[in-house]
Design a protein around this motif. Structure first.
Motif, PDB file in Angstrom:
ATOM      1  N   PHE A 165       0.808  -1.222   0.000  1.00 13.85           N
ATOM      2  CA  PHE A 165       0.000   0.000   0.000  1.00 13.85           C
ATOM      3  C   PHE A 165       0.845   1.277   0.000  1.00 13.85           C
ATOM      4  CE2 PHE A 165      -2.690  -3.172   2.243  1.00 13.85           C
ATOM      5  CZ  PHE A 165      -3.780  -3.168   1.392  1.00 13.85           C
ATOM      6  N   THR A 166       2.156   1.153   0.119  1.00 19.01           N
ATOM      7  CA  THR A 166       2.999   2.350   0.312  1.00 19.01           C
ATOM      8  C   THR A 166       3.053   3.285  -0.889  1.00 19.01           C
ATOM      9  OG1 THR A 166       5.002   1.143  -0.298  1.00 19.01           O
ATOM     10  CG2 THR A 166       4.466   1.278   2.066  1.00 19.01           C
ATOM     11  N   ASN A 167       2.712   2.797  -2.064  1.00 20.98           N
ATOM     12  CA  ASN A 167       2.738   3.663  -3.250  1.00 20.98           C
ATOM     13  C   ASN A 167       1.377   4.227  -3.616  1.00 20.98           C
ATOM     14  OD1 ASN A 167       5.541   3.473  -3.743  1.00 20.98           O
ATOM     15  ND2 ASN A 167       5.234   1.427  -4.580  1.00 20.98           N
ATOM     16  N   ASP A 168       0.369   3.978  -2.804  1.00 20.87           N
ATOM     17  CA  ASP A 168      -0.961   4.523  -3.046  1.00 20.87           C
ATOM     18  C   ASP A 168      -1.041   5.896  -2.371  1.00 20.87           C
ATOM     19  OD1 ASP A 168      -3.668   5.211  -3.146  1.00 20.87           O
ATOM     20  OD2 ASP A 168      -4.326   3.131  -2.952  1.00 20.87           O
ATOM     21  N   HIS A 169      -0.707   6.905  -3.125  1.00 21.67           N
ATOM     22  CA  HIS A 169      -0.583   8.253  -2.570  1.00 21.67           C
ATOM     23  C   HIS A 169      -1.873   8.773  -1.940  1.00 21.67           C
ATOM     24  CE1 HIS A 169       3.085   9.017  -5.380  1.00 21.67           C
ATOM     25  NE2 HIS A 169       3.271   8.021  -4.540  1.00 21.67           N
ATOM     26  N   TYR A 196      -1.303  -0.787  12.275  1.00 22.65           N
ATOM     27  CA  TYR A 196      -0.979  -1.103  10.885  1.00 22.65           C
ATOM     28  C   TYR A 196      -0.917   0.180  10.054  1.00 22.65           C
ATOM     29  CZ  TYR A 196      -0.599  -6.154  10.940  1.00 22.65           C
ATOM     30  OH  TYR A 196      -0.158  -7.432  11.159  1.00 22.65           O
ATOM     31  N   SER A 197      -1.725   1.162  10.381  1.00 22.21           N
ATOM     32  CA  SER A 197      -1.653   2.455   9.689  1.00 22.21           C
ATOM     33  C   SER A 197      -0.336   3.158  10.013  1.00 22.21           C
ATOM     34  CB  SER A 197      -2.852   3.330  10.066  1.00 22.21           C
ATOM     35  OG  SER A 197      -4.047   2.753   9.593  1.00 22.21           O
ATOM     36  N   ILE A 198       0.112   3.053  11.265  1.00 24.45           N
ATOM     37  CA  ILE A 198       1.424   3.591  11.655  1.00 24.45           C
ATOM     38  C   ILE A 198       2.515   2.879  10.850  1.00 24.45           C
ATOM     39  CG2 ILE A 198       3.130   3.707  13.537  1.00 24.45           C
ATOM     40  CD1 ILE A 198       0.887   5.745  13.908  1.00 24.45           C
ATOM     41  N   TYR A 254       6.303   8.354   0.058  1.00 25.37           N
ATOM     42  CA  TYR A 254       5.465   9.462  -0.412  1.00 25.37           C
ATOM     43  C   TYR A 254       5.216  10.409   0.763  1.00 25.37           C
ATOM     44  CZ  TYR A 254       1.222  11.967  -1.722  1.00 25.37           C
ATOM     45  OH  TYR A 254       0.285  12.944  -1.966  1.00 25.37           O
ATOM     46  N   ARG A 255       5.400  11.680   0.531  1.00 25.37           N
ATOM     47  CA  ARG A 255       5.237  12.703   1.571  1.00 25.37           C
ATOM     48  C   ARG A 255       6.030  12.322   2.824  1.00 25.37           C
ATOM     49  NH1 ARG A 255      -0.862  14.217   2.674  1.00 25.37           N
ATOM     50  NH2 ARG A 255       0.192  15.527   4.187  1.00 25.37           N
ATOM     51  N   ARG A 256       7.252  11.862   2.585  1.00 25.56           N
ATOM     52  CA  ARG A 256       8.074  11.339   3.684  1.00 25.56           C
ATOM     53  C   ARG A 256       8.222  12.346   4.818  1.00 25.56           C
ATOM     54  NH1 ARG A 256       8.714   6.660   6.005  1.00 25.56           N
ATOM     55  NH2 ARG A 256      10.702   6.425   7.027  1.00 25.56           N
ATOM     56  N   GLU A 257       8.446  13.599   4.481  1.00 24.57           N
ATOM     57  CA  GLU A 257       8.604  14.611   5.538  1.00 24.57           C
ATOM     58  C   GLU A 257       7.334  14.734   6.379  1.00 24.57           C
ATOM     59  OE1 GLU A 257      11.444  16.044   6.510  1.00 24.57           O
ATOM     60  OE2 GLU A 257      12.356  14.762   4.994  1.00 24.57           O
ATOM     61  N   ASP A 258       6.173  14.653   5.751  1.00 23.44           N
ATOM     62  CA  ASP A 258       4.906  14.705   6.495  1.00 23.44           C
ATOM     63  C   ASP A 258       4.718  13.454   7.347  1.00 23.44           C
ATOM     64  OD1 ASP A 258       4.209  17.201   5.432  1.00 23.44           O
ATOM     65  OD2 ASP A 258       3.238  16.277   3.704  1.00 23.44           O
ATOM     66  N   CYS A 259       5.103  12.311   6.800  1.00 19.89           N
ATOM     67  CA  CYS A 259       5.020  11.060   7.573  1.00 19.89           C
ATOM     68  C   CYS A 259       5.914  11.157   8.809  1.00 19.89           C
ATOM     69  CB  CYS A 259       5.431   9.855   6.720  1.00 19.89           C
ATOM     70  SG  CYS A 259       4.289   9.447   5.381  1.00 19.89           S
ATOM     71  N   GLN A 296       6.694   3.267   6.513  1.00 24.99           N
ATOM     72  CA  GLN A 296       7.392   2.696   5.363  1.00 24.99           C
ATOM     73  C   GLN A 296       7.197   3.495   4.075  1.00 24.99           C
ATOM     74  OE1 GLN A 296       7.218  -1.840   5.407  1.00 24.99           O
ATOM     75  NE2 GLN A 296       5.527  -1.284   6.769  1.00 24.99           N
ATOM     76  N   SER A 297       6.231   4.382   4.051  1.00 21.61           N
ATOM     77  CA  SER A 297       5.930   5.124   2.826  1.00 21.61           C
ATOM     78  C   SER A 297       6.987   6.189   2.558  1.00 21.61           C
ATOM     79  CB  SER A 297       4.558   5.798   2.949  1.00 21.61           C
ATOM     80  OG  SER A 297       4.315   6.589   1.814  1.00 21.61           O
TER      81      SER A 297
END
Length: 179
Positions: free
Chosen positions: A80-84, A118-120, A128-133, A125-126
């Motif tokens: 799911f990590t590439n589903d922006h 699991y959302s954490i 996408y928007r790494r800085e926001d994560c 691991q994503s």
């Protein structure tokens, strides 16, 4: 339910379930409809196409019986990590949802532990928007550090397991180990 519900469907389902539990079958759809993370994720604005993918994610969460423990559990989220758009919705949901440290066992039952952790794992691991994560993970880390509560261990486990692959999580692991 073959088609993904909309937020109004979820809210109506929960209301009907609270009013009369006898007419419901506890299947995977039922479990997804009642999960707090489902409702929070569905609170984000999304297209019908995104809603279908988000529903698939929420249904996947209902197949798990515990929060992630092993590296294999965490790897479940990689698909799911590439589903922006999903990441956007999960970030928004987690920004408003914190575990409760309480002696009241009902608080523990009301909190969607599996969906939450699991959302954490997903945002940990994503890329996408790494800085926001990372900013959200920092906020959650500070929440746990400041609360000094007993419920930080699952969050800490996330950082211990995933910091081996994602070194930018080490700072959170270190802060959590200080509790």
């Amino acid at each position: 339910m073959s088609k993904a519900p909309i937020l109004a469907d979820i809210l109506e389902y929960k209301k009907a379930y609270r009013a009369d539990r006898s007419n419901f079958i506890p299947d995977q759809t039922h479990n997804a409809m009642l999960r707090e993370m489902t409702q929070l994720i569905y609170s984000a604005d999304m297209t019908d196409e995104v809603r279908e993918r988000v529903w698939k994610f929420c249904m996947t969460l209902t197949s798990y019986t515990h929060a992630p423990v092993t590296p294999a559990d965490y790897k479940r989220m990689q698909k799911f990590t590439n589903d922006h758009e999903l990441i956007d919705a999960v970030l928004e949901a987690l920004d408003e949802y914190y575990p409760r440290d309480s002696d009241d066992p009902r608080d523990e039952l009301d909190f969607d532990t599996i969906g939450y952790y699991y959302s954490i794992a997903l945002i940990s691991q994503s890329q996408y928007r790494r800085e926001d994560c990372l900013a959200l993970l920092n906020t959650l880390t500070q929440y746990f550090v400041n609360a000094k509560n007993k419920i930080h261990n699952v969050f800490l486990r996330n950082m211990k397991v995933l910091s081996k692959t994602y070194p930018d999580l080490v700072q959170f692991k270190t802060a959590l180990e200080s509790i």
